[in-house]
Motif scaffolding. Sequence first.
Motif, PDB file in Angstrom:
ATOM      1  N   LEU A 152       0.852  -1.183   0.000  1.00 25.37           N
ATOM      2  CA  LEU A 152       0.000   0.000   0.000  1.00 25.37           C
ATOM      3  C   LEU A 152       0.881   1.223   0.000  1.00 25.37           C
ATOM      4  O   LEU A 152       1.847   1.285   0.759  1.00 25.37           O
ATOM      5  CB  LEU A 152      -0.819   0.065   1.285  1.00 25.37           C
ATOM      6  N   SER A 174       1.089   5.313   0.586  1.00 24.72           N
ATOM      7  CA  SER A 174       0.443   6.477   1.171  1.00 24.72           C
ATOM      8  C   SER A 174       0.683   7.660   0.231  1.00 24.72           C
ATOM      9  O   SER A 174       1.789   8.174   0.131  1.00 24.72           O
ATOM     10  CB  SER A 174       1.122   6.702   2.528  1.00 24.72           C
ATOM     11  N   VAL A 214      -3.374   4.839  -1.280  1.00 22.36           N
ATOM     12  CA  VAL A 214      -4.309   5.298  -0.246  1.00 22.36           C
ATOM     13  C   VAL A 214      -4.068   6.785  -0.023  1.00 22.36           C
ATOM     14  O   VAL A 214      -2.938   7.197   0.276  1.00 22.36           O
ATOM     15  CB  VAL A 214      -4.091   4.545   1.090  1.00 22.36           C
ATOM     16  N   TYR A 259      -7.804   4.029  -2.558  1.00 17.56           N
ATOM     17  CA  TYR A 259      -8.708   4.275  -1.431  1.00 17.56           C
ATOM     18  C   TYR A 259      -8.614   5.752  -1.061  1.00 17.56           C
ATOM     19  O   TYR A 259      -7.504   6.290  -0.956  1.00 17.56           O
ATOM     20  CB  TYR A 259      -8.256   3.505  -0.194  1.00 17.56           C
ATOM     21  N   LEU A 261      -3.601   2.845   7.153  1.00 16.61           N
ATOM     22  CA  LEU A 261      -3.036   2.026   6.080  1.00 16.61           C
ATOM     23  C   LEU A 261      -2.834   0.577   6.519  1.00 16.61           C
ATOM     24  O   LEU A 261      -3.068  -0.356   5.753  1.00 16.61           O
ATOM     25  CB  LEU A 261      -1.715   2.624   5.583  1.00 16.61           C
ATOM     26  N   ILE A 293      -6.065  -1.207   6.236  1.00 17.39           N
ATOM     27  CA  ILE A 293      -6.407  -1.530   4.840  1.00 17.39           C
ATOM     28  C   ILE A 293      -5.491  -2.636   4.316  1.00 17.39           C
ATOM     29  O   ILE A 293      -5.921  -3.530   3.581  1.00 17.39           O
ATOM     30  CB  ILE A 293      -6.329  -0.271   3.938  1.00 17.39           C
ATOM     31  N   VAL A 337     -12.000   3.626   7.928  1.00 15.23           N
ATOM     32  CA  VAL A 337     -11.715   2.649   6.873  1.00 15.23           C
ATOM     33  C   VAL A 337     -13.012   2.083   6.297  1.00 15.23           C
ATOM     34  O   VAL A 337     -13.144   1.907   5.082  1.00 15.23           O
ATOM     35  CB  VAL A 337     -10.792   1.518   7.397  1.00 15.23           C
ATOM     36  N   ALA A 340     -14.353   4.345   3.710  1.00 10.92           N
ATOM     37  CA  ALA A 340     -13.436   4.746   2.618  1.00 10.92           C
ATOM     38  C   ALA A 340     -14.113   4.572   1.263  1.00 10.92           C
ATOM     39  O   ALA A 340     -14.910   3.657   1.073  1.00 10.92           O
ATOM     40  CB  ALA A 340     -12.174   3.888   2.677  1.00 10.92           C
TER      41      ALA A 340
END
Length: 387
Positions: A180, A182, A206, A239, A271, A274, A379, A382
Amino acid sequence: MRYTHVLIHYSEIAIKKGNRSTFEGILLKNIREATAKLLAKTYKRFGRVVCLLDENSDIEKLKGILEKTPGISGFSFCLVSSQSIDDIKATALALAKSFSFESFRISAKRSYKGYRYNSQEIGKIVGEIVFETLKKKVCLKHPDLDINIEVTEKEVFVYSNRDTFAGIGGLPVSSTGTVLCSLSGGIDSPVSGYMLNKRGCKVIYVHIQNNSLVTREVEGKIFRLCELLKSYQGKTKLYIVQFSEIQSQLLIAVPADYRMIIYRRFMLKILERIAYLENSKGIVTGDSIGQVASQTLENLQCIYEASSLPVYSPLIGLNKEEIISISKKIGTYQISILQYPDCCSFMISEHPKTKGKLDEVKAIEENIKSADSLIELAVSKARVYYF
Ligand code: ATP
Ligand code: MG
């Protein structure tokens, strides 16, 4: 020259002995998906992927795609001949005739070791015909024109340095897992995502949305970045998580000088949550040591501690100019520099801690009410987009 095939070279996959065919299969699949409708056929030959062009193939578009596909170290537009040596001679001569040049060399290679001539013999036989017909001189060290001949178990590929292009190399996307990233909308984080693509990771982006007047502008930027980053990794998931409720709590419970550190810890916790849902093995940020106040060694230690997953920061040792140069090369720079007022500067102290202390961070976090359920709620609400 009207080419019929593209020969795709890869380097790193070749060293992954046991997994080689898995890696090759993933590269083949990625190329097929990225070039759908542009090619007649794409298939594997020993150590290479081969694309069969059709009459209407858009060469420039194809080139643009192959140049952006991780795992490809380079590719050559080529002609194909049978294994008959006369056919190879005629094909190499036709290719040579299509260029103007002063000196040349024949570089032959066999992946099919059962072929009746070895590489040196092929070079000599084909070199002679080019020399005699075109009266150009042979130069083994720095020729104008380098004609390559690759003999495989089925066909023979003939191409030159003139229509050979470099790729970005690395490993094919999805061959090493999912991470993931950021994504803030600045210059750095999209570059980080691209770096992980190059190492074979599929990147899910994300973005944490702050409660501010400029939310719409930033969101537009994030969409454009994902649209562009898609060209390196194919289908891209994003996301967008609302941070406003958490932010309001943090504003009450956290002293101004610790806000940045604790905001970022909560971002990481989002994060991490997720990542768990996505079976993702790591978190990626655009941090670079000392770039801004949140990126001192002490603060990064305080921030990264919030995540039980490893945090990868591929730009950690790069200078800003180096990061900018990559972002220009990959095309994210022009989107990243679109201006908007810094959305949370008014909530962060003018003098943020530059040497945060983990025990102080933990003590402050004790006062944040129902932190876990706030994260869970953020979350669950989201928004998810696909590019
Ligand atoms: P960028 O690094 O993308 O240019 P930046 O230089 O403004 O942003 P910081 O604000 O210090 O850097 O953020 C450091 C890292 O934290 C970013 O690289 C990104 O990975 C992450 N980050 C910051 N803000 C956000 C956000 N709103 N959403 C998601 N990630 C963020
Ligand atoms: Mg940064």
